[in-house]
Design an enzyme around this catalytic site. Sequence first.
Site, PDB file in Angstrom:
ATOM      1  N   PRO A 306       0.845  -1.206   0.000  1.00 26.20           N
ATOM      2  CA  PRO A 306       0.000   0.000   0.000  1.00 26.20           C
ATOM      3  C   PRO A 306       0.873   1.246   0.000  1.00 26.20           C
ATOM      4  O   PRO A 306       1.504   1.577   1.002  1.00 26.20           O
ATOM      5  CB  PRO A 306      -0.808  -0.134   1.298  1.00 26.20           C
ATOM      6  N   LEU A 307       0.944   1.937  -1.118  1.00 22.47           N
ATOM      7  CA  LEU A 307       1.860   3.053  -1.313  1.00 22.47           C
ATOM      8  C   LEU A 307       1.103   4.364  -1.222  1.00 22.47           C
ATOM      9  O   LEU A 307       0.245   4.651  -2.066  1.00 22.47           O
ATOM     10  CB  LEU A 307       2.549   2.939  -2.676  1.00 22.47           C
ATOM     11  N   THR A 308       1.408   5.154  -0.225  1.00 23.41           N
ATOM     12  CA  THR A 308       0.738   6.439  -0.088  1.00 23.41           C
ATOM     13  C   THR A 308       1.093   7.343  -1.260  1.00 23.41           C
ATOM     14  O   THR A 308       2.242   7.420  -1.673  1.00 23.41           O
ATOM     15  CB  THR A 308       1.153   7.097   1.237  1.00 23.41           C
ATOM     16  N   GLN A 360      -5.989  -0.633   3.857  1.00 26.68           N
ATOM     17  CA  GLN A 360      -5.118  -0.422   5.016  1.00 26.68           C
ATOM     18  C   GLN A 360      -5.645   0.740   5.842  1.00 26.68           C
ATOM     19  O   GLN A 360      -5.906   1.826   5.313  1.00 26.68           O
ATOM     20  CB  GLN A 360      -3.680  -0.135   4.585  1.00 26.68           C
ATOM     21  N   CYS A 391       4.021   3.081   9.603  1.00 31.67           N
ATOM     22  CA  CYS A 391       4.191   4.453   9.106  1.00 31.67           C
ATOM     23  C   CYS A 391       5.176   5.196  10.000  1.00 31.67           C
ATOM     24  O   CYS A 391       4.962   5.317  11.211  1.00 31.67           O
ATOM     25  CB  CYS A 391       2.860   5.171   9.064  1.00 31.67           C
ATOM     26  N   LYS A 430       0.898  -4.774   9.271  1.00 34.17           N
ATOM     27  CA  LYS A 430       2.200  -4.449   8.695  1.00 34.17           C
ATOM     28  C   LYS A 430       3.018  -3.713   9.739  1.00 34.17           C
ATOM     29  O   LYS A 430       2.578  -2.691  10.272  1.00 34.17           O
ATOM     30  CB  LYS A 430       2.055  -3.599   7.430  1.00 34.17           C
ATOM     31  N   ASP A 494      13.734  -3.595  -0.322  1.00 37.23           N
ATOM     32  CA  ASP A 494      14.872  -3.612  -1.251  1.00 37.23           C
ATOM     33  C   ASP A 494      14.770  -4.659  -2.353  1.00 37.23           C
ATOM     34  O   ASP A 494      15.806  -5.113  -2.860  1.00 37.23           O
ATOM     35  CB  ASP A 494      16.190  -3.821  -0.485  1.00 37.23           C
TER      36      ASP A 494
END
Length: 645
Positions: A306-308, A360, A391, A430, A494
């Site tokens: 989940p990418l803000t 999320q 976060c 997460k 990574d």
Amino acid sequence: MAEGAAEAPAESGGGGDSGAGAPERGVAPIKPQYLTTKEQFHEFLEAKGQEKPSQEIKAGDPGSNDLAEPEAKRIRLEDGQTGEVAEAGEQPQAQKRARGQNKGRPHMKPTHYDKNRLCPSLVQDSAAKCFFGDRCRFLHDVGLYLETKPSDLGPRCVLFETFGRCPYGVTCRFAGAHLGPEGQNLVQEERVQAPPVRNGLDKALQQQLRKRKVRFERAEQALRQLSKGHVPGPSPEATVPEVSGAEGAPGQDSGDTQQAVPEPGAEALASGSVRTCGPLTDEDIVRLRPCEKRKLDISGKLYLAPLTTCGNLPFRRICKRFGADVTCGEMAVCTNLLQGQTSEWALLRRHPCEDIFGVQLEGAFPDTMTKCAELLNRTIEVDFVDINVGCPIDLVYKKGGGCALMNRAAKFQQIVRGMNQVLDVPLTVKIRTGVQERVNLAHRLLPELRDWGAALVTLHGRSREQRYTRLADWEYIAQCVAAASPMPLFGNGDVLSYEDANRAMQTGVAGVMIARGALLKPWLFTEIKEQRHWDISSSERMAILQDFTRYGLEHWGSDTQGVEKTRRFLLEWLSFLCRYVPVGLLERLPQRINERPPYYLGRDYLETLMASQKAADWIRISEMLLGPVPPNFVFLPKHKANAYK
């Protein structure tokens, strides 16, 4: 908030000025024949750019899009210092950047998109008159609006071609494709269909949330048990609810939904007096036991983090096309969802191509998180709900959310147990390795999360303090696999090649979550599944951006506001894409995620342009796809360069 949208290079000159020298530590190894200097790189782009119709403007001019250094950030002249001295460059201090808060930073969001906006009642072809009448602040003269409306951006409208009708009518920036001779909005009756996106916010529900008339009986019961020190679970009071409405699958209309969300205009009914209809079934009187919940079996699948900001629905559609198996919406703040904020509910939307999809949630307190979980369980269709305990940003951390929950074990336990009690879908979490850099907490939390009811945990191999200053600790993730067993543990951090994914799977994790790697190269999912390096051409990459803009216009709209919103998210993504180095240019494979690209000339002009780290060049790419930017357009990336430190 996942780490993928945290930091990206936003400024030009972040290294690699030395030209074709020996490879430095942390610099991607590019073949010598492609290396160049910073000056030659930008001279090449400017020379080629001037051949195009849109002439480039020198940096520093009032109308320039070159935002390498905002005006308010430039060093102020000392008292008594003349402007001629600064221009001559005799004082080296004049090139130094001012430090401190940049309160003169231009606003990202414009205050208006059209000086003269047409009334929505005219745009939507409503038969009824404008509700506000003479008090309406919008235009009601279509002819006057057309005189001031910017010219169309193209001859084809994506919404008209896809759905048979464009809801934006005359305000569409591609209106020529669907306007009749008298200005009427044309409709292709044989192709008309509703947009397939699910999980929208109903107006009636929004009104009830804003008036605080939605009731959360299951959440309140679970919270009462937690406050007394009891573990939430089935009880005699809970097995026979007061309401006879069916408690079906999320997204279906049921009696329980009628209890939580009264119809507009209906008065709040007392407990036990809610009217329902339909036959009585076992689901009405028997709650699902924890062992009967839906199972989340995604072991071995590729999970898009989940990418803000960047993990929006159009981007997720791109990743699904390249092989992502599991997708998750952007981080949504539970308090904003409970208040019925339209922008926050938009983060929950789901496209039909997302076959395994979750949302999320971020929050710091058991009551808001549990109530939000019950609300989503009744109103949207998802396969799992994820709690954000990773976060790292101060705005979330200082309020007790995100990583701060790792140090608030009592609240963390109540949140997980309470949400798990009211959800009919699996609950996932997460987390990071910890808060402080050398104090790992994950191995102690994982067994507790398993006992609290979490179905799956994703571990990002970094602490909050270190952010992206070091590589992810996959050795520690391997140790945590045993601590979490038999609960599945996903690893994150990574992964930028199929070799990285293979090494990650060797640690024993159930699967891999991919974040920044997908932003740099969304075709990474294809590379992992096919176990190969894809030397993708610049034209193929441009076609991906064209698909993104098409998806964006479908999602955000084809009027001026929708076009500029699509442009904004495209530019945010380009701030990551510029870090990708084509496979054919590398001396050594694969590219590592902590290696910054030096200045190089690609195999064609477009490949070189895509490698630029200047916002002005990203804007130039957006103009190729979405037409010229509006006057006084400003773009400053949300995420500053921190990944290369």
